[in-house]
Design a protein around this motif. Structure first.
Motif, PDB file in Angstrom:
ATOM      1  N   VAL A  77      -2.403   1.832  14.633  1.00  0.00           N
ATOM      2  CA  VAL A  77      -2.967   0.785  13.784  1.00  0.00           C
ATOM      3  C   VAL A  77      -2.529   0.936  12.310  1.00  0.00           C
ATOM      4  O   VAL A  77      -2.960   2.400  11.779  1.00  0.00           O
ATOM      5  N   GLY A  78      -2.011   0.480  11.610  1.00  0.00           N
ATOM      6  CA  GLY A  78      -1.389   0.945  10.175  1.00  0.00           C
ATOM      7  C   GLY A  78       0.196   1.097  10.237  1.00  0.00           C
ATOM      8  O   GLY A  78       0.778   1.080   9.195  1.00  0.00           O
ATOM      9  N   THR A  79       0.625   1.332  11.264  1.00  0.00           N
ATOM     10  CA  THR A  79       2.081   1.598  11.460  1.00  0.00           C
ATOM     11  C   THR A  79       2.903   0.272  10.976  1.00  0.00           C
ATOM     12  O   THR A  79       2.624  -0.734  11.352  1.00  0.00           O
ATOM     13  N   VAL A  80       4.125   0.818  10.278  1.00  0.00           N
ATOM     14  CA  VAL A  80       5.015  -0.464   9.651  1.00  0.00           C
ATOM     15  C   VAL A  80       6.122  -0.568  10.721  1.00  0.00           C
ATOM     16  O   VAL A  80       6.862   0.576  11.007  1.00  0.00           O
ATOM     17  N   GLN A 261      -5.980   8.126   9.157  1.00  0.00           N
ATOM     18  CA  GLN A 261      -6.192   7.093   9.506  1.00  0.00           C
ATOM     19  C   GLN A 261      -6.586   5.897   8.359  1.00  0.00           C
ATOM     20  O   GLN A 261      -7.045   6.238   7.429  1.00  0.00           O
ATOM     21  N   PRO A 262      -6.197   4.781   8.555  1.00  0.00           N
ATOM     22  CA  PRO A 262      -6.579   3.807   7.340  1.00  0.00           C
ATOM     23  C   PRO A 262      -7.945   3.732   7.036  1.00  0.00           C
ATOM     24  O   PRO A 262      -8.336   3.575   5.773  1.00  0.00           O
ATOM     25  N   TYR A 263      -8.883   3.911   7.824  1.00  0.00           N
ATOM     26  CA  TYR A 263     -10.426   3.548   7.397  1.00  0.00           C
ATOM     27  C   TYR A 263     -11.198   4.786   6.782  1.00  0.00           C
ATOM     28  O   TYR A 263     -12.023   4.691   6.172  1.00  0.00           O
ATOM     29  N   THR A 264     -10.015   5.893   6.593  1.00  0.00           N
ATOM     30  CA  THR A 264     -10.763   6.989   5.560  1.00  0.00           C
ATOM     31  C   THR A 264     -10.881   6.445   4.144  1.00  0.00           C
ATOM     32  O   THR A 264     -11.571   7.074   3.446  1.00  0.00           O
TER      33      THR A 264
END
Length: 306
Positions: A77-80, A261-264
């Motif tokens: 999740v978050g990977t481009v 991780q993006p949620y941080t």
């Protein structure tokens, strides 16, 4: 090279044979599905769904067969991703859908992107985050974190993300997928606290495609669970019986897995970390429990009530 976007794809896909490359960010990721049957001779009958997005909206992407062992763990999740030579098909109607963190985002639900080994052989490139440019207009990953104090007021089947300190984790248990079936779901119960309520989050965690995380959930670890579903009203006293269960798109993270991780960046995650800094680790350890049988929902205290 010349790029296209998801909105343009949806409008023109029927009249095109070859599609321009796509630049997208992964917003959601499903568990890995095995669809092998004894009578069908397939080398790697695997499939995984992702929800990917660009500036025009969000669409499903399906990873097929031998591409799954090669790419599944790299596609976070978050990977481009830069995708070329992919196929477009009408959407599978019975697929589960995650609840997007951004409710304003447009969803293209009629078609899905298919990544195959052949017909055509898809070209997949992962773009490192430091090379992603703002002018590409890719959306950020957004979450729907809730605190324990907010949980009791949420409706049944509401989708949310949670973070907490694990105070209890039960043994792994099995449940039949269907009656008389030889297939089982593997799951375990956990409790996590976040300092906003006297009650913990009660979490029913099914084994996702992250065995290295599922097997190492221990008391005193920081646990993040995304795309959880609220289960309400099991008994006449629903406020005591609310719990959360994993969905097909849930991701679970424990201490040691949070970095990057993006949620941080999420405000509720940051406030939980601040609360943890004010807690005494020794006091919390005294309240933790591991293992044992966990009957849920709990039977009443007396036979009269029962």
């Amino acid at each position: 090279s010349k790029l296209t976007n998801l909105g343009h794809l949806e409008m023109t896909w029927r009249s095109s044979v070859h599609f321009h490359p796509l630049l997208v960010r992964i917003l959601h990721k499903s568990r890995l599905k095995y669809y092998g049957k004894p009578e069908k001779k397939m080398d790697m009958p695997y499939q995984a769904y992702f929800e990917v997005a660009d500036g025009s909206g969000m669409m499903s992407m399906v990873l097929w067969n031998s591409l799954c062992p090669e790419w599944y763990h790299s596609m976070k999740v978050g990977t481009v991703l830069l995708l070329a030579k992919y196929a477009i098909k009408t959407s599978y109607p019975f697929k589960t859908h995650p609840t997007p963190g951004d409710s304003q985002m447009k969803r293209f639900a009629t078609i899905e992107i298919c990544l195959n080994v052949r017909d055509p052989p898809t070209e997949i490139s992962i773009i490192p985050e430091e090379m992603v440019k703002p002018e590409w207009g890719l959306p950020e990953v957004k979450y729907r974190f809730i605190t324990r104090s907010e949980l009791d007021d949420l409706p049944h089947n509401h989708s949310c993300d949670v973070i907490g300190l694990v105070t209890f984790v039960g043994r792994a248990e099995r449940a039949r997928k269907r009656e008389h079936s030889e297939d089982f779901w593997l799951y375990r119960w956990a409790h996590a606290i976040d300092g906003t309520s006297d009650q913990p989050f009660i979490l029913e965690l099914f084994a996702t495609s992250q065995p290295d995380v599922f097997e190492h959930i221990h008391p005193m670890t920081y646990l993040v669970c995304t795309q959880m579903r609220v289960m309400q009203g099991l008994t006449e006293n629903p406020s005591r019986m609310v719990y959360l269960t994993t969905s097909n798109e849930s991701q679970i993270f424990i201490t040691g897995w949070h970095k990057g991780q993006p949620y941080t960046k999420d405000a509720k995650v940051k406030s939980f970390i601040q609360w943890m800094k004010s807690q005494s680790e020794a006091d919390q350890i005294k309240k933790t429990v591991i293992g044992g049988y966990y009957p849920f929902p709990r039977p009443p205290d007396s036979f009269l009530k029962y």
